[in-house]
Structures are given as C-alpha cells and as structure tokens.
Design a protein around this motif. Structure first.
Motif, PDB file in Angstrom:
ATOM      1  N   ALA A  48      39.301  39.341  50.417  1.00 23.01           N
ATOM      2  CA  ALA A  48      40.594  38.549  50.433  1.00 23.01           C
ATOM      3  C   ALA A  48      40.876  37.968  49.129  1.00 23.01           C
ATOM      4  N   ALA A  49      41.919  38.231  48.533  1.00 25.77           N
ATOM      5  CA  ALA A  49      42.293  37.470  47.126  1.00 25.77           C
ATOM      6  C   ALA A  49      43.811  36.778  47.273  1.00 25.77           C
ATOM      7  N   CYS A  50      43.905  36.141  46.312  1.00 29.63           N
ATOM      8  CA  CYS A  50      45.178  35.130  46.207  1.00 29.63           C
ATOM      9  C   CYS A  50      45.473  34.905  44.558  1.00 29.63           C
ATOM     10  N   THR A  51      46.593  35.234  44.313  1.00 29.21           N
ATOM     11  CA  THR A  51      46.956  35.117  42.824  1.00 29.21           C
ATOM     12  C   THR A  51      47.637  33.809  42.660  1.00 29.21           C
ATOM     13  N   ALA A  52      47.724  33.440  41.573  1.00 27.56           N
ATOM     14  CA  ALA A  52      48.319  32.166  41.102  1.00 27.56           C
ATOM     15  C   ALA A  52      49.589  31.775  41.654  1.00 27.56           C
ATOM     16  N   ASP A  53      50.281  32.875  41.940  1.00 35.90           N
ATOM     17  CA  ASP A  53      51.685  32.835  42.427  1.00 35.90           C
ATOM     18  C   ASP A  53      51.651  33.174  44.044  1.00 35.90           C
ATOM     19  N   GLY A  54      50.534  33.210  44.697  1.00 34.60           N
ATOM     20  CA  GLY A  54      50.316  33.100  45.958  1.00 34.60           C
ATOM     21  C   GLY A  54      50.351  34.590  46.580  1.00 34.60           C
ATOM     22  N   MET A  55      50.498  35.545  45.859  1.00 26.03           N
ATOM     23  CA  MET A  55      50.409  36.906  46.557  1.00 26.03           C
ATOM     24  C   MET A  55      48.811  37.101  47.013  1.00 26.03           C
ATOM     25  N   LYS A  56      48.953  37.756  48.158  1.00 25.82           N
ATOM     26  CA  LYS A  56      47.682  38.002  48.771  1.00 25.82           C
ATOM     27  C   LYS A  56      47.425  39.186  49.172  1.00 25.82           C
ATOM     28  N   THR A  57      45.999  39.402  49.167  1.00 28.16           N
ATOM     29  CA  THR A  57      45.630  40.998  49.765  1.00 28.16           C
ATOM     30  C   THR A  57      44.432  40.902  50.656  1.00 28.16           C
ATOM     31  N   TYR A  58      44.243  41.504  51.441  1.00 33.70           N
ATOM     32  CA  TYR A  58      43.307  41.640  52.382  1.00 33.70           C
ATOM     33  C   TYR A  58      42.576  43.074  52.452  1.00 33.70           C
ATOM     34  N   LEU A  59      41.305  43.038  52.803  1.00 31.56           N
ATOM     35  CA  LEU A  59      40.583  44.307  53.343  1.00 31.56           C
ATOM     36  C   LEU A  59      41.056  44.734  54.669  1.00 31.56           C
ATOM     37  N   ALA A  60      41.365  45.763  54.945  1.00 29.52           N
ATOM     38  CA  ALA A  60      42.024  46.237  55.982  1.00 29.52           C
ATOM     39  C   ALA A  60      41.511  45.787  57.282  1.00 29.52           C
ATOM     40  N   VAL A  61      40.269  45.950  57.348  1.00 28.26           N
ATOM     41  CA  VAL A  61      39.531  45.417  58.822  1.00 28.26           C
ATOM     42  C   VAL A  61      39.609  43.997  59.050  1.00 28.26           C
TER      43      VAL A  61
END
Length: 117
Positions: A48-61
């Motif tokens: 998972a990751a989170c940008t400075a603006d709060g956008m998040k991404t996740y591994l599908a599982v």
C-alpha cells in the motif's frame, strides 16, 4: 531521511495488527510513503502507498482488509491490517519516495509479521 518502523508481531488468522513508520530528517518535501513486504525467495512487493495528497493504492489481495493512513503532522504512516491471513506473513518494509525524485527509495528496517494459528 530516516524511517523507523514498528508494530510487527505474531497474530492468529482473522486478527488485526497496525504497523507504524515515522520519518525524520527531510520531511518538508512532498513524498509518497508506503509499505512493501517480502517473503523468502520472492521479490519485495508493494502492499500500500499514500501520496502527500492522500491518494492511496493497494495490492489487490489486501484491498478491503488493509488500510494505509498518514499523519502528516507526525510524519508517520500507518498500515492497519485486519482479517489477517497466513499468506500475509512476511517482513514488512516502510518506504519513502520524494515526489521530486521518485526513482530514489528510502527504506526503514523490516518488521516481521507472522500470521499463524
């Protein structure tokens, strides 16, 4: 920048755990913070990751089970892990990349998670 991770441990399947990672040093520049994990014989993967603006991404599982959050006033990122499964067992690494130089990665020390009954 230095990253200090904490919060790993052992938990039973279905349990929860929260990882924390505090950044120190140059925390004024904009950066992305995230968590990777690695198991023996496998490549490190982005969880998972989170940008400075709060956008998040996740591994599908892990989507729907894990939640990444940032507390910018404390330069800290958290990974709340719920409904843990044995396959989540890994060493988890905190990661930081400055937006101005995304090819350069900074790593915290790994923190181990074991999910087992």
């Amino acid at each position: 920048v230095q990253l200090q991770a904490s919060g790993g441990g052992s938990v039973q399947p279905g349990g929860s755990l929260r990882l924390s990672c505090a950044a120190s040093g140059d925390t004024f520049s904009r950066y992305v913070m995230g968590w990777y994990r690695q198991t023996p014989g496998k490549q490190r993967e982005l969880v998972a990751a989170c940008t400075a603006d709060g956008m998040k991404t996740y591994l599908a599982v892990v989507r729907g089970r894990f939640t990444i959050s940032r507390e910018n006033t404390k330069n800290t990122v958290y990974l709340q892990m719920d409904s843990l499964k044995p396959e989540d067992t890994a060493v988890y690494y905190c990661n930081l990349r400055y937006e101005a130089s995304p090819d350069t990665a900074y790593w915290g020390q790994g923190t181990e998670l074991t999910v087992s009954s």
